[in-house]
Design an enzyme around this catalytic site. Structure first.
Site, PDB file in Angstrom:
ATOM      1  N   LYS A 293       0.848  -1.202   0.000  1.00  0.00           N
ATOM      2  CA  LYS A 293       0.000   0.000   0.000  1.00  0.00           C
ATOM      3  C   LYS A 293       0.881   1.249   0.000  1.00  0.00           C
ATOM      4  CE  LYS A 293      -3.639  -2.701   0.844  1.00  0.00           C
ATOM      5  NZ  LYS A 293      -4.694  -3.092  -0.078  1.00  0.00           N
TER       6      LYS A 293
HETATM    7  C1  LIG Z   1      -5.711  -4.078   0.746  1.00  0.00           C
HETATM    8  C2  LIG Z   1      -7.148  -3.750   0.826  1.00  0.00           C
HETATM    9  C3  LIG Z   1      -7.944  -4.157   1.905  1.00  0.00           C
HETATM   10  C4  LIG Z   1      -7.478  -5.125   2.973  1.00  0.00           C
HETATM   11  O1  LIG Z   1      -6.331  -4.812   3.632  1.00  0.00           O
HETATM   12  P1  LIG Z   1      -5.508  -5.963   4.412  1.00  0.00           P
HETATM   13  O2  LIG Z   1      -4.569  -5.195   5.268  1.00  0.00           O
HETATM   14  O3  LIG Z   1      -4.830  -6.784   3.377  1.00  0.00           O
HETATM   15  O4  LIG Z   1      -6.484  -6.747   5.206  1.00  0.00           O
HETATM   16  C5  LIG Z   1      -9.262  -3.735   1.965  1.00  0.00           C
HETATM   17  N1  LIG Z   1      -9.782  -2.975   0.999  1.00  0.00           N
HETATM   18  C6  LIG Z   1      -9.072  -2.573  -0.076  1.00  0.00           C
HETATM   19  C7  LIG Z   1      -9.709  -1.708  -1.099  1.00  0.00           C
HETATM   20  C8  LIG Z   1      -7.738  -2.965  -0.201  1.00  0.00           C
HETATM   21  O5  LIG Z   1      -7.037  -2.571  -1.270  1.00  0.00           O
END
Ligand SMILES: *Cc1c(COP(=O)(O)O)cnc(C)c1O
Length: 375
Positions: free
Chosen positions: A192
């Site tokens: 991210k």
């Molecule tokens: C990555 C992501 C999540 C989940 O995050 P995690 O930390 O992997 O549980 C939820 N919503 C969106 C849109 C994402 O891109």
């Protein structure tokens, strides 16, 4: 040329290696692995950065969504409206809590939920809307907050992909993604825009009561030690991850600028091409390009992906299947109501996007894409 990766976390790490290594070693020496000072400092620093009253750390972005919905006290069967075209976590938690997911179409140009479709999907059982700020750009929050106010609905922003993006309301107010709704959530998954070196997440709110409630839920529903007032979960951000995030947060704007610069380069190479649409930049939101997603109009998206693979350029299809068609979340609805989602599933391709793309790599990627598209 350096090998091209979808996300290059290693090169980014080497630039801040000293600070991060020292911070992590300090946590080891302090032995404050859980709820240590690094977690509390990170909380404060992220609250300041986002200009939000409360940030509650948790274990990952999926937990953050689940906890947000738990805090709103929704009842079995209550309806939650969200987008058909997004990562599954959003709709997964709705199902886990035995709420009813009502999936609606997205806007073709911004990939985000279409406010008009939200209006059409509202019933007396609707309790909340979850807009997802997909690929790094805010959903049309002005419209969504207006709808929520008219119908007395909660808004939970899934901001896993747009941390640092800003939305400008028509009265000139500027707010950061994740701080506009009733509750906002994010993920610190390594890839991210603000990623840690494992799993992490956070929940945001400006509401004191919700903050209190959420802090209890993340800690086994405990508001007083060993007194469990409700069924909660165990969801924590550990001190080592917080230490990493504290060293990366000061660079977040720089990181997002680097992504935007790479996107500018891609845009200038592809804009105006008869068979490609570049990602639309929506006037009310800045774009932090979690993904750079092209739409390929000549029906050869899959061949383009194969061609790029043969040139050692990774490219990904986010997302290949509509959530309403997934076995786990199947929603019996008319395809005619999902024209944009269904078009996007066939057209989208995301190119390498991260903070470390260099000029040579960008030139090679764009030339390769154009070589295939101009054949
Ligand atoms: C990555 C992501 C999540 C989940 O995050 P995690 O930390 O992997 O549980 C939820 N919503 C969106 C849109 C994402 O891109």
């Amino acid at each position: 040329m350096k090998k091209i990766q979808m996300v290059d976390l290693q090169s980014q790490y080497f630039k801040i290696k000293n600070e991060v290594d020292n911070a992590v070693l300090n946590v080891m020496e302090s032995a404050q692995f859980v709820n240590g000072p690094e977690v509390k400092l990170f909380q404060k620093e992220l609250e300041d950065y986002l200009d939000v009253k409360h940030m509650i750390p948790c274990a990952n972005g999926t937990d953050a969504l689940q906890i947000a919905l738990m805090a709103l006290g929704l009842q079995e069967g209550d309806e939650v409206i969200t987008a058909d075209f997004t990562f599954a976590a959003t709709v997964e938690v709705i199902h886990l809590l035995k709420l009813k997911a009502v999936l609606v179409d997205v806007d073709y140009d911004t990939f985000t939920i279409d406010p008009e479709k939200i209006r059409q999907a509202i019933t007396p059982k609707t309790k909340a809307i979850i807009p997802v700020h997909l690929f790094g750009q805010c959903t049309n929050m002005e419209e969504i907050l207006k709808i929520a106010k008219e119908h007395n609905l909660y808004v939970v922003e899934d901001n896993a992909q747009a941390i640092g993006a800003e939305f400008t309301f028509s009265d000139g107010t500027v707010k950061k993604a994740g701080t506009m709704g009733t509750i906002g959530t994010t993920s610190f998954f390594p890839s991210k825009n603000l990623g840690c070196y494992g799993d992490g997440g956070a929940i945001f709110t400006n509401d004191d009561e919700l903050d209190y409630k959420i802090r209890g839920i993340v800690n086994h529903g405990m508001y007083k030690r060993y007194y469990h007032d409700e069924v909660g979960v165990n969801s924590r951000l550990d001190s080592i991850q917080a230490a990493v995030l504290r060293r990366k947060l000061p660079f977040l704007n720089q990181y997002n600028d680097a992504r935007r610069k790479a996107a500018d380069y891609y845009d200038s190479a592809f804009s105006g091409h008869p068979n490609m649409l570049i990602p639309k930049r929506y006037a009310q939101s800045t774009h932090v390009f979690h993904q750079y997603t092209l739409r390929i109009l000549n029906g050869k998206r899959n061949e383009l992906q194969e061609f790029l693979t043969s040139k050692e350029i990774p490219a990904m299809i986010y997302y290949p299947v509509a959530l309403r068609k997934q076995k786990a979340y199947f929603q019996d609805s008319k395809d005619a109501d999902f024209i944009n989602t269904d078009k996007l599933l066939d057209e989208v391709i995301s190119l390498p996007m991260h903070t470390e793309l260099d000029a040579e790599q960008l030139k090679y990627i764009t030339e390769s894409v154009l070589e295939f598209m101009n054949k």
